[in-house]
Design an enzyme around this catalytic site. Structure first.
Site, PDB file in Angstrom:
ATOM      1  N   LEU A 199     -83.867  -2.822 -92.442  1.00 57.76           N
ATOM      2  CA  LEU A 199     -84.669  -3.954 -91.995  1.00 57.76           C
ATOM      3  C   LEU A 199     -86.091  -3.891 -92.539  1.00 57.76           C
ATOM      4  CD1 LEU A 199     -83.602  -4.409 -88.246  1.00 57.76           C
ATOM      5  CD2 LEU A 199     -82.456  -5.150 -90.342  1.00 57.76           C
ATOM      6  N   HIS A 213     -86.559  -9.533 -91.935  1.00 56.91           N
ATOM      7  CA  HIS A 213     -85.650  -9.443 -90.794  1.00 56.91           C
ATOM      8  C   HIS A 213     -86.413  -9.559 -89.478  1.00 56.91           C
ATOM      9  CE1 HIS A 213     -83.367  -7.061 -93.923  1.00 56.91           C
ATOM     10  NE2 HIS A 213     -82.469  -7.965 -93.574  1.00 56.91           N
ATOM     11  N   LYS A 272     -83.691 -17.155 -97.954  1.00 58.63           N
ATOM     12  CA  LYS A 272     -83.691 -16.484 -99.255  1.00 58.63           C
ATOM     13  C   LYS A 272     -82.277 -16.436 -99.828  1.00 58.63           C
ATOM     14  CE  LYS A 272     -84.000 -11.990-100.063  1.00 58.63           C
ATOM     15  NZ  LYS A 272     -83.055 -11.717-101.198  1.00 58.63           N
ATOM     16  N   SER A 327     -84.248  -5.840 -99.201  1.00 57.65           N
ATOM     17  CA  SER A 327     -83.958  -4.411 -99.056  1.00 57.65           C
ATOM     18  C   SER A 327     -83.839  -3.735-100.412  1.00 57.65           C
ATOM     19  CB  SER A 327     -82.663  -4.219 -98.266  1.00 57.65           C
ATOM     20  OG  SER A 327     -82.769  -4.791 -96.983  1.00 57.65           O
TER      21      SER A 327
END
Length: 330
Positions: free
Chosen positions: A30, A34, A150, A187
């Protein structure tokens, strides 16, 4: 507030529900993007509702040669981020909990939209994504589920699945969160070296260049609508030295309403330059599409659109997009 870690669906189903349950689905690792989803979920669920964050690295979404094994798994840090953002529970099931009989024989098909753009680059990815989203919706039983814009194609497919298959859940898209320099949070950004990260900025810079060209085209068209093409008006404009500007505005408005081709060209220039950097950017696709089916739009298109890009920098594959609205033709 302490966030509860849940490992099984039975533990989740045993929780007492009072208000609305909002779910944020993640594959872990995360970050602030997030956290923004979780905070938005908290607002939508309200003080009496419940926010559940799922953390599950779905093997069905990874094709041959993709990064399933090296995908970051940071559950302790994820719990802290989720808690700080206002989550009541984190549901982090094992693969056996989600797929108790092994890989499922019956899966969700993403259909034609799932074969375009990301689907072309990653065959089967969206079938795996929709299958796990459907399972997690059944397991978590939310009133609201939130996803980041996204992953625009993913969001569009989830909306379509929920509509086509009559899932009783509201789907909410949350705008992309960016770093100060414009790079979309992901990430996978942690895989980038400093030099690769500089090259990766071309993705957002290309989108912004397309957005700026779009804004300029729309401004010209708006001006054209305000300038009647009459002889008297032309004489008045000429006296003010504005005849050239008026003619240019009318030409733009009549020739290419919204000018999607110009938007693509402006973005492409940035990406072409980035392909010559060290390290270079390897473009996968640049597309300007209708979000209802992710087909390319024509120059007479009117309505909502998505300008999307995907590329590799080194061994890391990144995606980004921005929404654009093309106005009515004059």
């Amino acid at each position: 507030m302490t966030t509860t870690l849940l490992r099984t669906a039975d533990e989740l189903h045993a929780r007492t529900r009072v208000g609305r349950r909002a779910v944020v689905m993640t594959m872990g690792a995360l970050h602030e993007g997030h956290a923004t989803l979780v905070r938005t979920a908290r607002e939508l669920a309200g003080p009496d509702g419940e926010v559940v964050v799922t953390v599950f690295v779905n093997p069905l979404q990874f094709g041959a040669g993709e990064d399933l094994d090296r995908y970051p798994r940071t559950l302790d840090a994820d719990l802290k981020i989720a808690e700080d953002a206002g989550a009541d529970a984190v549901f982090a099931p094992s693969v056996d909990e989600v797929y108790p009989g092994g890989e499922p024989q019956v899966r969700i098909s993403a259909g034609p939209m799932g074969e375009r753009l990301e689907g072309t680059s990653r065959p089967g990815h969206f079938d795996g994504m929709l299958t796990v989203v459907a399972k997690l919706l059944h397991l978590t039983r939310p009133d609201i589920a939130l996803y980041g814009q996204k992953d625009a194609q993913q969001l569009a497919l989830i909306r379509r699945m929920v509509r086509d298959l009559n899932f009783g859940v509201e789907i909410v898209g949350v705008p992309t969160v960016r770093e100060d320099d414009g790079l979309a949070l992901s990430s996978r950004n942690r895989y980038l070296s400093p030099q690769e990260r500089r090259t990766a900025l071309a993705l957002s810079l290309a989108l912004f260049a397309g957005r700026d060209r779009h804004a300029a085209q729309e401004a010209l068209r708006a001006r054209a609508r305000e300038v009647p093409a009459t002889h008297a008006r032309a004489e008045a404009l000429s006296a003010l030295g504005e005849s050239r500007a008026a003619a240019d505005a009318h030409a733009v408005a009549k020739a290419l309403p919204g000018a999607p081709s110009a938007v693509r060209a402006a973005a492409r220039l940035i990406l072409d330059d980035a392909s010559r950097l060290d390290p270079p950017l390897a473009l996968d696709y640049l597309a300007l599409v209708d979000p209802s089916d992710f087909t390319e739009i024509e120059d007479d298109f009117v309505g909502e659109a998505v300008l999307a890009v995907a590329a590799r920098v080194g061994t890391t594959r990144l995606i980004d997009n921005i929404p654009l609205t093309f106005g009515a033709a004059s």
